[in-house]
Design an enzyme around this catalytic site. Structure first.
Site, PDB file in Angstrom:
ATOM      1  CG  ASP A  42      -8.486  -3.530  13.081  1.00 48.64           C
ATOM      2  OD1 ASP A  42      -7.268  -3.677  12.838  1.00 48.64           O
ATOM      3  OD2 ASP A  42      -8.914  -3.150  14.179  1.00 48.64           O
ATOM      4  CD  GLU A  50       3.423  -4.144   6.134  1.00 49.56           C
ATOM      5  OE1 GLU A  50       2.983  -4.434   5.019  1.00 49.56           O
ATOM      6  OE2 GLU A  50       4.578  -4.447   6.510  1.00 49.56           O
TER       7      GLU A  50
HETATM    8  O1  9MR Z   1       4.353   1.209   0.538  1.00 52.47           O
HETATM    9  C1  9MR Z   1       4.601   0.282  -0.496  1.00 52.47           C
HETATM   10  C2  9MR Z   1       3.523   0.438  -1.534  1.00 52.47           C
HETATM   11  O2  9MR Z   1       3.602   1.714  -2.138  1.00 52.47           O
HETATM   12  C3  9MR Z   1       3.638  -0.657  -2.582  1.00 52.47           C
HETATM   13  O3  9MR Z   1       2.533  -0.594  -3.446  1.00 52.47           O
HETATM   14  C4  9MR Z   1       3.679  -2.027  -1.888  1.00 52.47           C
HETATM   15  C5  9MR Z   1       3.818  -3.199  -2.858  1.00 52.47           C
HETATM   16  O4  9MR Z   1       5.039  -3.166  -3.498  1.00 52.47           O
HETATM   17  O5  9MR Z   1       4.758  -2.066  -0.975  1.00 52.47           O
HETATM   18  C6  9MR Z   1       4.632  -1.119   0.058  1.00 52.47           C
HETATM   19  O6  9MR Z   1       5.729  -1.211   0.896  1.00 52.47           O
HETATM   20  C7  9MR Z   1       5.876  -2.376   1.689  1.00 52.47           C
HETATM   21  C8  9MR Z   1       7.260  -2.917   1.401  1.00 52.47           C
HETATM   22  O7  9MR Z   1       7.336  -3.389   0.099  1.00 52.47           O
HETATM   23  C9  9MR Z   1       7.700  -3.990   2.398  1.00 52.47           C
HETATM   24  N1  9MR Z   1       7.530  -3.545   3.749  1.00 52.47           N
HETATM   25  C10 9MR Z   1       6.173  -3.127   4.048  1.00 52.47           C
HETATM   26  C11 9MR Z   1       5.775  -1.976   3.151  1.00 52.47           C
HETATM   27  C12 9MR Z   1       4.406  -1.443   3.522  1.00 52.47           C
HETATM   28  O8  9MR Z   1       3.389  -2.312   3.200  1.00 52.47           O
END
Ligand code: 9MR
Length: 845
Positions: A706, A715
């Site tokens: 956390d 996130e």
């Molecule tokens: O949810 C996304 C995850 O599946 C990918 O592995 C990751 C890395 O590319 O990115 C996640 O999405 C993020 C996005 O790229 C930017 N905004 C925050 C998203 C959540 O972490």
């Protein structure tokens, strides 16, 4: 009693010098995290190197720094620092190891002559200081003392040495009796997990809030559970079914967090999970009247300085598209301020699908106008549609003149944490158009067109023509893939397979229009009839099952046998989940066999819970419904970290989400994530420096912390909350009706509010025919209110739940009479909407 002690094998490397002590020394991810720069220095990662632009004119080498803190050092241990480095103009720099806080004691320092040619440097020293647990140790490059501006680039920075194995602990204390900290719904199974190496059944007791034992039984030993790293027993206390609050489950000296037997929390979560989207709105002020003072903020990205705004956004310089777009609005994706069509697509779709499913086979009145605290709450349109429209309108704006949709719009460079949306000063740029984004737009616009038909016919027609235009454009450009390396200032969201998006879009267009051409595309797709539905479920990059769901829910001209085949595929996969869950220590619909726990694993759990929920819808079998609630129990506390991943829900809930506004951990004047926000969850790939430092060696389900910096595990994101909104809305619908109001009480609540506080008067009227001899008032604050003092009652508050019991002198209330009580509170938010007296719902006036 036989106790098996399990000795965890310690991986001791052949020589201590193998331990890497720095994080992100290769800059391969494109991010500089956690390297910092001092004033006068700007860090950029370009071409896989960290390049520092240093302003000239400083006196001392240490007047311009790039460094990393939290580096572990142990006294008398040897360390070797090595790195590649070059300087645009030849310059001597120093590498230093020492203390990151006053008195800034040094461990070692050495100077190196850099030239424009990249060279590798190495420097070995013995530590004179002790920071074994990555406390105040620091490695820094001293780049100052030169007359003119210069650029210095480093790469492959490594520090090896020391003897203590790296790794850390999750700071959330764990319990041995793991329960859903929020609640178990009456009439449904109630299961918990006991952490114990005992090989024989253990006696458990269930106590009510007064501490009285109300049920007892024996656990079932299950043994070692690899995914959690725990040795576990199962406890099933389903036979106890008396609604109430504050139950605890104990085994010996170990006691669970308290929980309720009640459907109230899941009914609140249905709305709190949706409130997340209003909070994430871009391009509009977030108003205190809907969210309370602490969450209110000015509009972000509407071209008010320092924002560069979203109303006139050009394409990235290398694209030279020749136009700008007004792309104000939409939801911010997550903790960042990017807006991505690919991820916005599945998020809007899930909200709209929750509505469409409820209208066809469930209870859509749950989403009626007035059900959410949003500006559109009395416009005559169901609030779920209003919230989704905020994003659908944005998706339309991302359509280029040729019909293709831009993949995303975000900052040119990553901003720091915290950065309030209205204070983001980065230029905003459109990335190239992509086939995946275009098909997301086609699918969602076609779905929305269907849902707005009877609500706003003009809008419905606009949506359908945008969807048709997008689908045609995607067919003309079937392989325009987003750049997987385009991760500066925003996420890449690249997707190299788009057959699934073609199937999804064709399914939505067919369900909306019934046209033969779309039907041909649907039936000709390799994904037809849920061919790609499996335990991996669906996500932003794998969307074929979204098409299946629509074809199963919306009547079309497809052969009945084909629709039956789709529905039975959901039941088949749901059965696979249930079989796997029966063998797990912490039952959850998640398949970790190929990739472990991935980024956003909690949303995968929820999307798989959606498969279970639909299997229940299609077959009526109770086992699938029970599987959905098992998934929620895992997310709300029955997990090896004894943590609820939903903010504001449960005694030990997620607090420090990675978010640029809800950044309380970094700036105490900012709020924490609002109730109903879902953390991404365990990610065994540990894809950020904080997770890497704190969680090395974690069992998969424990790879979570956390911490605001741990973006790959903590996130929040729109596509994760949309999954939570879908599942919690479904679960609330299956949780029975609210208790029938027994009209022998009426509550009048009036509050005087000011910024940060309020004073409330509450009148409790006995509208029955017999006198009360004692009374207990209960209600829940929708906002952040906290009772600070009260009068004429004994006031107490637990989380958002408030109770007030009578004093000795006012317990008796004659029929037809009232008693008047009140309290002062800090915080703010909407007034409580529902009240109970002695456990019965009251009328409000
Ligand atoms: O949810 C996304 C995850 O599946 C990918 O592995 C990751 C890395 O590319 O990115 C996640 O999405 C993020 C996005 O790229 C930017 N905004 C925050 C998203 C959540 O972490």
């Amino acid at each position: 009693m036989l106790v098996a002690l399990v000795a965890a094998p310690l991986a001791i490397p052949a020589s201590a010098a193998e331990y890497e002590r720095l994080l992100n020394g290769t800059f391969d991810s494109g991010s500089a995290d956690p390297w910092w720069a001092s004033a006068g220095v700007t860090n950029r990662v370009t071409g896989g190197e960290l390049c520092a632009s240093v302003t000239g004119g400083t006196t001392n080498p240490w007047d311009a720094l790039v460094g990393q803190n939290g580096v572990p050092f142990e006294t008398d241990q040897s360390y070797t620092l090595s790195f590649d480095a070059r300087a645009t103009t030849a310059q001597t720099v120093a590498a230093a190891a020492g203390e990151s806080v006053s008195p800034y004691r040094g461990i070692a320092r050495q100077e190196f002559a850099l030239t424009p040619e990249k060279q590798r440097f190495t420097f070995t020293f013995t530590s004179t200081l002790d920071f074994p647990d990555a406390g105040n140790g620091q490695v820094a490059f001293q780049l100052g003392g030169q007359a003119a501006d210069n650029t210095i680039c480093v790469d492959n920075v490594s520090l090896v040495g020391g003897v203590k194995p790296p790794g850390g602990v999750n700071p959330n204390p764990t319990r041995k009796v793991q329960v859903d900290q929020v609640g178990y719904v009456p009439g449904l199974p109630k299961r918990a997990t006991l952490v114990s190496t005992a090989t024989t059944p253990q006696p458990w007791t269930l106590k009510n809030s007064a501490g009285a034992v109300v049920a007892s039984g024996q656990s079932t030993p299950k043994g070692a559970d690899v995914t959690s790293g725990d040795s576990v027993h199962l406890i099933d206390f389903s036979s106890f079914d008396t609604a109430g609050t504050g139950y605890t489950l104990s085994v010996g000296e170990d006691t669970s967090f308290p929980f309720d037997i009640s459907a109230d929390a899941i009914k609140r979560l249905r709305y709190d999970s949706l409130a997340f989207f209003y909070h994430q709105r871009s391009g509009t002020p977030i108003e205190a009247q809907y969210v309370g003072e602490e969450y209110s903020r000015p509009a972000g990205h509407v071209n008010v300085a320092p924002n560069q705004g979203d109303n006139n956004v050009p394409c990235r310089a290398d694209l030279a598209c020749g136009y700008t777009l007004d792309v104000r609005g939409g939801w911010y994706d997550a903790g960042d301020h990017g807006k991505y069509v690919v991820n916005g697509g599945i998020s809007a779709w899930q909200l709209l699908n929750a509505y469409e499913r409820a209208s066809r086979i469930g209870d859509a009145t749950a989403y009626r106008d007035g059900s959410l605290a949003i500006p559109e709450k009395s416009n005559g349109v169901p609030d779920l549609l209003d919230e989704a429209r905020w994003e659908v309108d944005f998706l339309l704006k991302m359509q280029a003149p040729d019909g293709m949709a831009h993949h995303k719009i975000h900052d040119a460079n990553w901003t720091a944490l915290p950065t309030r949306p209205e204070l983001d000063d980065q230029p905003r740029r459109l990335s190239a158009t992509s086939t995946a984004a275009t098909l997301n737009l086609a699918a969602v616009a076609a779905q929305a067109s269907r849902l707005w038909r009877g609500v706003d016919a003009t809008y419905s027609a606009t949506l359908l023509s945008a969807a048709r235009k997008a689908y045609t454009a995607a067919k003309a450009n079937p392989a325009k893939l987003a750049d997987p390396n385009d991760g500066t200032g925003g996420g890449a969201y690249s997707d190299d397979t788009v057959t699934d998006e073609f199937y999804w879009a064709a399914s939505e267009l067919y369900a909306t229009t019934g046209e033969a051409a779309f039907r041909t595309d649907v039936a000709g797709s390799p994904h037809y009839k849920a061919a790609s539905l499996n335990r991996g479920g669906f996500h932003w990059g794998g969307t074929a099952p979204l098409g299946d769901i629509t074809l199963a829910l919306v009547p079309t001209g497809l052969p009945a046998a084909d629709v039956t085949a789709i529905k039975s595929a959901f039941a088949t996969v749901a059965d696979q989940h249930l079989t796997a869950m029966a063998g797990m220590g912490y039952a959850t619909p998640y398949d970790n066999s190929t990739a472990g726990y991935v980024w956003g694993s909690n949303s995968t759990v929820l999307n798989n819970a959606t498969v279970l929920a639909l299997a229940h819808d299609f077959t009526g079998a109770a086992k699938y419904r029970d599987g959905v609630f098992e998934a929620l129990h895992y997310l709300l506390g029955r997990n090896p970290l004894s943590t609820s991943y939903v903010a504001g829900y449960g005694e030990q809930a997620m607090v420090n989400a990675h978010h640029r506004f809800w950044a309380h951990q970094n700036d105490p004047t900012l709020p924490i994530a609002p109730p109903g926000s879902l953390s991404g969850g365990p990610n065994s790939a540990l894809q950020d420096p904080v997770a890497q430092r704190l969680l090395a060696g974690c069992p998969q389900q424990k790879c979570w912390v956390d911490d605001i910096g741990a973006y790959s595990v903590n996130e929040v994101a729109i596509n994760w909350n949309s999954a939570l909104a879908w599942v919690s809305g479904w679960a609330a619908e299956k949780s029975g009706q609210p208790p029938t109001p027994v009209a022998d009480c009426e509550v009048t609540y009036t509050a005087n509010k000011w910024q940060g506080g309020l004073s409330a008067h509450v009148a409790l009227k006995n509208t029955g025919t017999t006198a009360w001899t004692s009374w207990k008032l209960g209600f829940t604050f929708p906002g952040t209110q906290k009772v600070s003092s009260g009068w004429s009652a004994n006031w107490s508050q637990s989380g958002a739940d408030v109770t007030a019991t009578n004093m000795s002198w006012n317990g008796k209330v004659e029929a037809g009479k009232s008693v008047y009580i009140g309290f002062n509170a800090s915080g703010g938010g909407a007034d409580p909407a529902a009240f109970t007296i002695n456990g019965k719902s009251c009328k409000t006036s």
